[in-house]
Design a protein around this motif. Structure first.
Motif, PDB file in Angstrom:
ATOM      1  N   ARG A 142       4.336   0.596   8.762  1.00 48.45           N
ATOM      2  CA  ARG A 142       4.973   1.872   7.571  1.00 48.45           C
ATOM      3  C   ARG A 142       3.679   2.695   7.463  1.00 48.45           C
ATOM      4  O   ARG A 142       2.586   2.296   7.495  1.00 48.45           O
ATOM      5  N   THR A 185       2.169   4.817   5.123  1.00 40.32           N
ATOM      6  CA  THR A 185       1.423   4.380   3.376  1.00 40.32           C
ATOM      7  C   THR A 185       2.146   6.156   2.680  1.00 40.32           C
ATOM      8  O   THR A 185       2.055   5.860   1.329  1.00 40.32           O
ATOM      9  N   ASP A 188      13.861   5.070  -0.662  1.00 41.89           N
ATOM     10  CA  ASP A 188      13.344   5.382   0.698  1.00 41.89           C
ATOM     11  C   ASP A 188      14.839   4.553   1.400  1.00 41.89           C
ATOM     12  O   ASP A 188      15.542   3.574   1.162  1.00 41.89           O
ATOM     13  N   HIS A 189      14.521   4.334   2.640  1.00 45.21           N
ATOM     14  CA  HIS A 189      15.827   3.771   3.501  1.00 45.21           C
ATOM     15  C   HIS A 189      17.135   3.855   3.682  1.00 45.21           C
ATOM     16  O   HIS A 189      17.904   3.214   3.363  1.00 45.21           O
ATOM     17  N   THR A 238       4.706   7.977   3.800  1.00 42.95           N
ATOM     18  CA  THR A 238       6.178   8.521   3.817  1.00 42.95           C
ATOM     19  C   THR A 238       7.251   7.479   3.442  1.00 42.95           C
ATOM     20  O   THR A 238       8.174   7.047   3.628  1.00 42.95           O
ATOM     21  N   HIS A 239       6.864   5.646   4.317  1.00 46.04           N
ATOM     22  CA  HIS A 239       6.972   5.271   3.700  1.00 46.04           C
ATOM     23  C   HIS A 239       8.190   4.414   4.880  1.00 46.04           C
ATOM     24  O   HIS A 239       8.705   3.857   5.379  1.00 46.04           O
ATOM     25  N   GLU A 240       8.329   5.767   5.586  1.00 46.49           N
ATOM     26  CA  GLU A 240       9.059   4.836   7.017  1.00 46.49           C
ATOM     27  C   GLU A 240       8.477   3.910   8.242  1.00 46.49           C
ATOM     28  O   GLU A 240       7.208   3.995   8.022  1.00 46.49           O
ATOM     29  N   ARG A 247       5.727   7.894  -4.918  1.00 48.76           N
ATOM     30  CA  ARG A 247       6.903   7.378  -5.969  1.00 48.76           C
ATOM     31  C   ARG A 247       7.432   5.709  -4.644  1.00 48.76           C
ATOM     32  O   ARG A 247       6.917   5.533  -3.988  1.00 48.76           O
ATOM     33  N   ASN A 256       0.689  -1.402   0.065  1.00 49.28           N
ATOM     34  CA  ASN A 256       0.341   0.006   0.181  1.00 49.28           C
ATOM     35  C   ASN A 256       1.133   1.470  -0.228  1.00 49.28           C
ATOM     36  O   ASN A 256       2.278   1.340   0.277  1.00 49.28           O
ATOM     37  N   SER A 257       0.508   1.774  -0.456  1.00 45.41           N
ATOM     38  CA  SER A 257       1.025   3.152  -0.423  1.00 45.41           C
ATOM     39  C   SER A 257       0.519   4.878  -1.269  1.00 45.41           C
ATOM     40  O   SER A 257      -0.405   4.155  -1.918  1.00 45.41           O
ATOM     41  N   TYR A 258       0.255   5.460  -0.533  1.00 47.29           N
ATOM     42  CA  TYR A 258      -0.092   7.206  -1.316  1.00 47.29           C
ATOM     43  C   TYR A 258       1.617   8.057  -1.792  1.00 47.29           C
ATOM     44  O   TYR A 258       0.702   8.924  -1.978  1.00 47.29           O
ATOM     45  N   LYS A 301      14.781  14.310   5.047  1.00 40.67           N
ATOM     46  CA  LYS A 301      13.627  13.812   5.411  1.00 40.67           C
ATOM     47  C   LYS A 301      14.450  12.375   5.835  1.00 40.67           C
ATOM     48  O   LYS A 301      13.939  12.195   6.667  1.00 40.67           O
TER      49      LYS A 301
END
Lengths: 418, 996, 98
Positions: free
Chosen positions: C70, C72, B250-251, C74-76, A307, A302-304, B449
């Motif tokens: 997690r 959704t 990411d990360h 920022t994916h942090e 990217r 899941n992602s908003y 970030k």
């Protein structure tokens, strides 16, 4: 609306192109409208256009949180087709395709609809059988379909790997000759111009932050530019449908997923049709500017974020090169991501909701672009009549609970699998 | 033009001892090792190198780096050809061959330039306003537009080079090996951290290579040598040149491409051409520098209108004079260094034309002292010339469009500088914010970030001493955050220079002098941006898409900020409120081959082979792919027709004995006190009460009631079962069971493990199967000892074995599982044991025929939308069990509809026409489309056993319509057949053959 | 790519894991749940734009199903833990912070 044509181009060139009229106005939102369409992408703008054109309802506002066409309409890979198996899908998308065929003239805006064909490759006998089933269903639904053998595919797409050791041997393909590509931005701009000319207010930079209810009836929206009341409200915000519907207290059978795609640097013509491969999980076409446009699977979480990460891009690029080894030395120029409303059966949700005067056009997974004209058409009908059009009768929210799912892939209630 | 007539007698970092030959558009030239192709062309006086995208205007070399928009060539030829390659980034090698692009018939005489004649009809977005009719006409127009569009030609043939991927972890990753990056590496390296430093160019140093600078009394080049020397002594520091970091994911994952062999004619054997690095860093320092902005004035696209910093690079790094008579147009101090460096190289400086009223900067003073004319309060408003700039119009600013006061000066080199745009792409990709700095007229990195920080020119520093100082601090801070050092590096106390800020100068007035280009590659002019804004395309994204500004192969590196500022001016708003377009990977174009690495050809995915694979190969097997597995489809004898082989195998198995490899089916070991209870909850039918030593067909559903998979599950012991799944679902079912045990029913005491690969499996089928098995089994396999659906353990051909008496073919059959290492041995032993009984190996085709004849559903019938009832297996669904996966969903209305498509058999009415899988069933074949489809055919065979074609499929209403005559249509092949609905079990409906 | 800290195996790239969707759902009691409850469980999702509790299985490692928090947008990732609940069985490892 002043007409576009080669003659108007020539006329304006004499004046240095300094006084073309605006393609659309930039009005302040009124306190109330008969209909509010939330979402200024292709679907929302098409809906507003057809509300005005087909139903004479022009006291309409399209509210767009950013700049119009900036969501998935501006991010898709531009494929247009109606090669679906299930009847509800086939008939809906075929209606859309027929609208596409007349769209540029209807809108007086060149959407560059190029009917260059869509080729679905088959790499095994079983896949040929599956294509046979779908192609026959298309034909019996009155939709064009051709089953190609290996040599026929080679004639259309000579750069595929036809060598004996090819990883994806070409057994044949299912071709829809009338399918193809269109210019995605142009569709949004064309519908926007047409809707605006008919009196629709397009309000950009206006984000809906709340939905106002009076019991089980929806009566208006809170936005970043104030409160706006409405007789009816329709959502066309695919990618954010769940998030916005939640403002009205609705939970939906949707997971928002991330889909990435990429383009290469522009080249002279090297691919004249749209090519897809289910087994390889990749699709590719060449834009009129010369860029190869390609993509494949979701990122699968899941992602908003709009990217994604490297694995999805690496996977579909690797698949592209497995089919077209010749493309190995070309360069990726841009990549991007969009937010997909993935539903529990892979098919859209267009219709009424449990709330009065509140309608949803969403759940488009990654197939919303081709649906743009038809979704606007039927959504306008649904809103105007408070009843679905025949073509979106089956795409109800209730179909999941009752078991009437429309599942092209047969993947089940796992959104990421569709 | 004589050889290298623009090469300076001395200077530069090139190796003058190594002269290299190269060709451009077929003409031969010479250069030196260390040249870029652009430098070598300029050394030879070649200034015209390309044609622009839309108008086919002559174009030259604008820059000296990756931001190059114009000097795009096709490098190499044949299978290694690469279109759209920036000449500024090509390292010259001996024998290099390059061609210009986008021109016909030649660069000097390009018919495409006729586009300029109709340019008034071709403003931005013109194609939206025309080409609309008649119907279908777009395909016609498109044919020509596509040929005019596109820049380079794709290479022919397969790529002869290969690409690798590598992975790295480090404490501190530094992107950029210029002064700031090197300083950061020193500080971080001194703290003991593991440091990875990437630089995009062949030689690290960045601006230190391009500028004549000093740190106090020390020439910057000396500092560079010392820094590199010290870094070499640190074992935990690695410097990777020719590596461009292009994505920040990411990360703290950064991806880079290293051009390992592109500077050679071809890669040495076994060496990858390029390598993609996937780097996970604890901390990142972005020292990515800044890119100079051109000025926007009429005909600013002429060849040899060049960025002022690039001109310095050609002089200082490559020892090339880009011209003989130069004008320098600027709005800031940095361009004065160009005047000084060019003058030292013997280039005549006409003047520095500075838009500011005055400057007290040190560089400006030095320029004056060198006798260079500095015209403040003036600007260049137009360039003259066509294949090379020949002059410039200079006007005093603040005088309207300066029409009356323009002075034209002659020059063959026009250096421009509109300021510097920090290369903030990676910072932005990482999620960092951007901040507009009014004084520098630039977007600077704002808050981060992720664990990254920026240092040097990317942070707005112009002076190299400041870049070094900030780099040291950033490197130390990064190391400290990663757990190394105290974050307080000693920073040298070097004198700094005085500078005066720039004056923003986004566009000069236009007029009849000519087009003012904002995006030089895509031919986007100021007029185009004005047009877009006036038509309502006012957001930066709309302008970009409508005009295509920034969408060329240079990704707008020299045009985005100018375009944004011009748009802000049109909108009457401050630049920050207009915003910026989103930065997304890749920072610079990346060759596709890198994403695949070695996963090409047959290595795209692994190929899975059973333990008996080699035997099948030697026996002449034809192969079919079942997912990743290879399975034999049939074993034709030499010269035997495929169909004949399949028939032979089928008849052999039905009349004597056959052997088929079924190793690919999933096998899952299920153990524990609650194993039986668990299986009861997973399958629709019962397994808890299954006796030890018995097998049972099991059907499992998804939670939505649709069939998920089937298999045969056996009870081997009180608390041990062996489950089988279909080949395709083996992995998925294992994960499904693990989820149920770990998440849904964690209280059940069950352990499972996949044993698919551990066991080789083969099915011995036919009336003579027991006779053959008896010869090599260590246990009694008579019917009393091993009844149908029984399971026994023992030895077969000496190997430990499990023998399951189950049948897919409908004949008496035994499925033998042995540990995979014994697979081939046991297979061969069975073939020997059965030789005098006429044993025949058979493949998936014959297996398919037999199961269709028996009405057994398989893959083609499981389409993910069928229920147990649909498949004719409704009787298996337990009504007694309290719970199993999918049970609650079965009661939904859709599943009870009488017109659901249910399993049936089909036979051709004429008894001989072959049916086709994929056919659709209709009642009346005379109705034209759209017509209701009431069923379909899923599996077919021309049955050798029965002597006529049969098929399985689905029909609305199912077996209630037995005997009905309907029509099977295959419109794709213009075929249709009358079919009769029949019982799907065509052969031996009573199942007597199982005991035969 | 995402870096997921498996409580048993340590930080690993996300391609070693299989995504399992929303982890806030509990399979209703088949004996007492209504048809509507059951349909909600199968089909409806909160689908938040923000912190999301979700399942991942470390299929290339220890095969443990994990719950991961997690964001959704920022994916942090802020939490990973074995999915096996304390009520049912033992996990053998505690929560990991990232």
């Amino acid at each position: 609306m002043s007409r576009y044509s080669i003659f108007s181009l020539a006329r304006h060139s004499l004046r240095g192109h300094r006084d073309w009229p605006r393609a659309w106005r930039d009005p302040e939102p009124k306190p109330r409208y008969d209909v509010i369409v939330v979402g200024g992408g292709g679907h929302g703008l098409a809906t507003a256009y057809y509300l005005a054109k087909n139903h004479g309802i022009a006291n309409v506002a399209v509210l767009e949180k950013g700049w119009l066409g900036g969501g998935n309409t501006g991010r898709n890979t531009t494929i247009v087709r109606s090669n679906y198996l299930h009847m509800a899908n086939a008939q809906f998308y075929e209606h859309s395709l027929k609208l596409w065929e007349g769209l540029s003239r209807d809108l007086n805006y060149n959407v560059m609809f190029s009917q260059r064909g869509v080729v679905n490759l088959a790499h095994s006998d079983a896949q040929m059988d599956a294509h046979g089933r779908r192609g026959n269903a298309m034909r019996l639904n009155g939709i064009d379909a051709v089953l190609l053998d290996r040599e026929a595919v080679r004639a259309m797409v000579p750069d595929l790997d036809f060598s004996p050791r090819a990883r994806f041997p070409i057994y044949g393909a299912l071709l829809q000759p009338r399918g193809g590509t269109a210019r995605h931005d142009a569709v949004a701009w064309g519908y926007a111009r047409g809707a605006d000319a008919r009196g629709v207010d397009i309000i950009q930079n206006c984000e809906v932050t709340g939905i106002k209810r009076d019991g089980a009836t929806v009566i208006g929206v809170e936005t970043s530019r104030g409160t706006i009341m409405a007789g009816k409200i329709g959502l066309a915000v695919a990618g954010n449908t769940g998030h916005v519907a939640a403002m009205a207290g609705l939970r939906l059978p949707i997971e928002t997923h991330l889909l990435q795609a990429a383009v290469t640097e522009p080249l002279k013509p090297v691919l004249d049709t749209v090519v897809t491969s289910g087994a390889a999980h990749v699709y590719v076409s060449q834009s009129d500017k010369g860029e190869l446009v390609f993509g494949g699977d979701l990122d699968f979480y899941n992602s908003y974020a709009q990217r994604g990460n490297l694995p999805a891009i690496a996977n579909f690029t690797t698949a592209l090169l497995a089919l077209f080894p010749r493309f190995s030395r070309l360069r990726m120029l841009r990549s991007w991501g969009g937010v997909m409303d993935m539903t529990m059966d892979g098919s859209p949700i267009i219709g009424k909701t449990p709330l009065q005067n509140f309608y949803i056009d969403g759940g488009w997974c990654y197939g919303g672009f081709k649906a743009t004209p038809a979704s606007g058409w039927v959504f306008a009908h649904t809103i105007a009549n408070d009843q679905p059009h025949k073509l979106n009768e089956a795409f109800t929210l209730e179909r999941f609970a009752s078991g009437h799912t429309i599942d092209e892939k047969g993947a089940g209630p796992y959104p990421g699998a569709h | 033009m004589s050889r290298q007539s623009f090469r300076l007698a001395a200077g530069g970092r090139i190796d003058r001892g190594r002269t290299l030959d190269f060709t451009f558009d077929g003409r031969r030239y010479q250069g030196h090792a260390g040249d870029s192709l652009a430098a070598a062309l300029l050394a030879n006086g070649v200034r015209l190198v390309g044609r622009s995208f839309k108008y086919h205007r002559p174009r030259g070399i604008l820059s000296a780096g990756p931001e190059e928009p114009s000097a795009l060539v096709r490098l190499r030829g044949d299978a290694r050809a690469e279109p759209n390659t920036r000449a500024t980034m090509i390292e010259l090698y001996d024998g290099l061959a390059a061609e210009s692009q986008n021109r016909f018939p030649s660069l000097g005489f390009d018919l495409g330039a006729a586009a300029s004649l109709v340019a008034p009809l071709l403003p931005a977005g013109f194609y939206y306003k025309t080409f609309m009719g008649p119907k279908g006409a777009w395909r016609f127009y498109e044919h020509f537009i596509r040929r005019a569009a596109g820049m380079g030609r794709s290479p022919e043939g397969a790529d002869p080079d290969h690409y690798e991927k590598r992975f790295a972890h480090c404490d501190v990753l530094i992107v950029g090996g210029g002064p700031a990056g090197l300083a950061a590496a020193l500080a971080a390296g001194r703290s003991g951290a593991r440091v990875l430093l990437l630089d995009e160019m062949a030689e690290p140093g960045g601006a230190l290579l391009r500028e004549r600078a000093a740190f106090g009394d020390v020439p910057a080049t000396e500092w560079l040598v010392a820094a590199l020397g010290e870094l070499q002594t640190m074992p935990e520091v690695r410097l990777v040149p020719r590596a461009a970091a292009f994505a920040y994911y990411d990360h703290n994952e950064i991806i880079a491409v290293e051009r390992v062999a592109d500077h050679l004619a071809e890669p040495p054997p076994h060496v990858a051409r390029q390598v993609m690095w996937q780097i996970r860093a604890r901390q990142v320092v972005l020292a990515t520098g800044a890119i100079e902005r051109p000025l926007v004035f009429s005909n600013n696209d002429r060849p040899n209108v060049m960025l002022a910093g690039a001109a310095r690079a050609y002089v200082n790094q490559y020892g090339v004079a880009p011209g003989i008579r130069a004008v320098i147009a600027t709005n800031n101090d940095s361009a004065y260094a160009t005047a000084l460096d060019l003058q030292r190289a013997g280039v005549e400086i006409v003047a520095v034309v500075d838009a500011r009223a005055a400057s007290t900067g040190d560089l400006v003073q030095r320029a004056r002292q060198a006798g260079i004319e500095c015209r403040f309060g003036h600007a260049v408003v137009a360039a003259h010339g066509r294949r090379c700039v020949s002059g410039a119009d200079i006007v005093p600013l603040g005088n309207g469009d300066g029409r009356l006061h323009a002075e034209t000066v002659g020059c063959d080199l026009l250096c421009v500088s509109g300021g510097w745009s920090p290369t903030v792409h990676l910072h932005s990709q990482s999620g960092g914010r951007l901040v507009w700095d009014e004084t520098r007229a630039a977007f600077l990195p704002g808050s981060s970030k992720q664990a990254e920080r920026s240092a040097g020119a990317v942070n707005g520093h112009a002076a190299l001493v400041d870049c070094v100082a900030e780099g040291l601090r950033a490197g130390a801070a990064a190391a400290q955050a990663a757990g190394f050092g105290n974050g307080a590096p000693p920073v040298p106390d070097w004198p700094t220079e005085t500078t005066t800020p720039l004056r923003p100068l986004w566009a000069l007035p236009g007029g009849p002098r000519g087009k003012r280009f904002v995006d030089i590659q895509d031919d986007v002019t100021v007029a185009d941006v004005e047009l877009a804004a006036s038509e309502g395309f006012r957001s930066v994204e709309h302008v970009k898409r409508y005009t295509t500004l920034g969408m060329g192969t240079d990704q707008g590196k020299t045009s985005n900020v100018n375009g944004l500022a011009i748009l802000a001016g049109i909108r009457g708003e401050a630049i920050p409120s207009v915003g910026t377009t989103t930065f997304r990977p890749p920072y610079t174009p990346v060759t596709l081959g890198n994403f695949a690495g070695r996963d090409i050809g047959r290595h795209f995915e692994p190929t899975r082979r059973s333990a008996m694979h080699d035997w099948h190969e030697a026996a002449g097997a034809q192969w079919v792919e079942a997912g990743l597995w290879l399975r034999p489809s049939t074993y034709p004898l030499p010269g035997e027709d495929i169909r004949a082989a399949i028939v032979r195998e089928t008849l052999a198995a039905r009349s004597r004995v056959g052997l088929v490899d079924v190793s690919t089916l999933g096998k899952i070991d299920v153990q524990g006190p609650d194993a039986g209870e668990f299986l009861d909850r997973v399958y629709v039918n019962g397994f808890k009460a299954l006796a030890v030593g018995r097998a049972r067909y099991g059907l499992m559903l998804r939670e939505d009631g649709i069939v998920l998979d089937d298999g045969t599950t056996s009870r081997l012991a009180e608390q041990r079962y062996l489950m089988t799944t279909t080949t395709a679902n083996a992995v998925r079912i294992t994960q499904h069971l693990e989820f149920l045990l770990q998440v849904v029913w964690p209280e059940l005491r069950v352990q499972i493990g996949s044993v698919t690969e551990q066991w080789a499996a083969m099915a011995l089928a036919g009336p003579l199967s027991r006779a053959v098995l008896e010869r090599i089994a260590s246990i009694d396999v008579g019917d009393a000892a091993l009844p149908h659906m029984g399971v026994r353990e023992g030895r077969v051909a000496g190997a430990p074995a499990r023998i399951f008496r189950i049948s897919f073919s409908g004949e008496r059959a035994y499925e033998i599982n042995v540990p995979a290492d014994y697979g081939r041995l046991v297979w061969e032993a069975i073939m020997v044991a059965g030789r005098d009984r006429g044993i025949t190996a058979y493949g998936t085709e014959a297996m398919g025929i037999m199961r269709i004849e028996k009405g057994h559903v398989a893959g083609p019938e499981f389409d993910g939308n069928t229920t147990a009832e649909d498949l004719g297996l409704g009787r298996l669904v337990s009504t007694k069990k309290a719970d199993f996966v999918g049970r609650r969903a079965l009661s939904r209305p859709a599943f009870a509809e009488p017109q659901r498509h249910r399993l049936v058999g089909f036979v051709p009415v004429d008894g001989r026409t072959r049916l086709r899988a994929g056919s659709q069933i209709v009642v009346d074949s005379s109705i034209p489309p759209p017509v209701a489809m009431i069923g379909r055919i899923t599996s077919v065979c021309d049955s050798p056993t029965l002597g006529y074609p049969v098929g399985l499929g689905f029909l609305a209403g199912g077996m209630a319509r037995k005997g009905e005559v309907l029509h099977a249509l295959f419109p794709l092949a213009n075929q249709w057949t009358d079919v009769r609905v029949a019982d799907p079990v065509f052969y031996d409906p009573a199942g007597e053959r199982l005991h035969g | 790519m995402l870096l997921i800290t498996c409580p048993f195996c340590g930080p690993r790239d996300h391609v070693e894991f299989t995504y399992g969707g929303d982890a806030t759902l509990t399979r209703p009691d088949p004996a007492t749940a209504s048809d509507a409850d059951w349909a909600d469980y199968i089909y409806l999702r909160d689908n938040p734009k923000g912190p999301h509790l979700e399942y991942w299985q470390h299929h290339a490692g220890c095969r443990a199903w994990l719950t991961v928090r997690r964001d959704t947008l920022t994916h942090e990732i802020t939490m990973t833990a074995p999915a096996r609940k304390a009520a049912g069985g033992e996990s053998g490892a505690g929560e990991a912070g990232r």
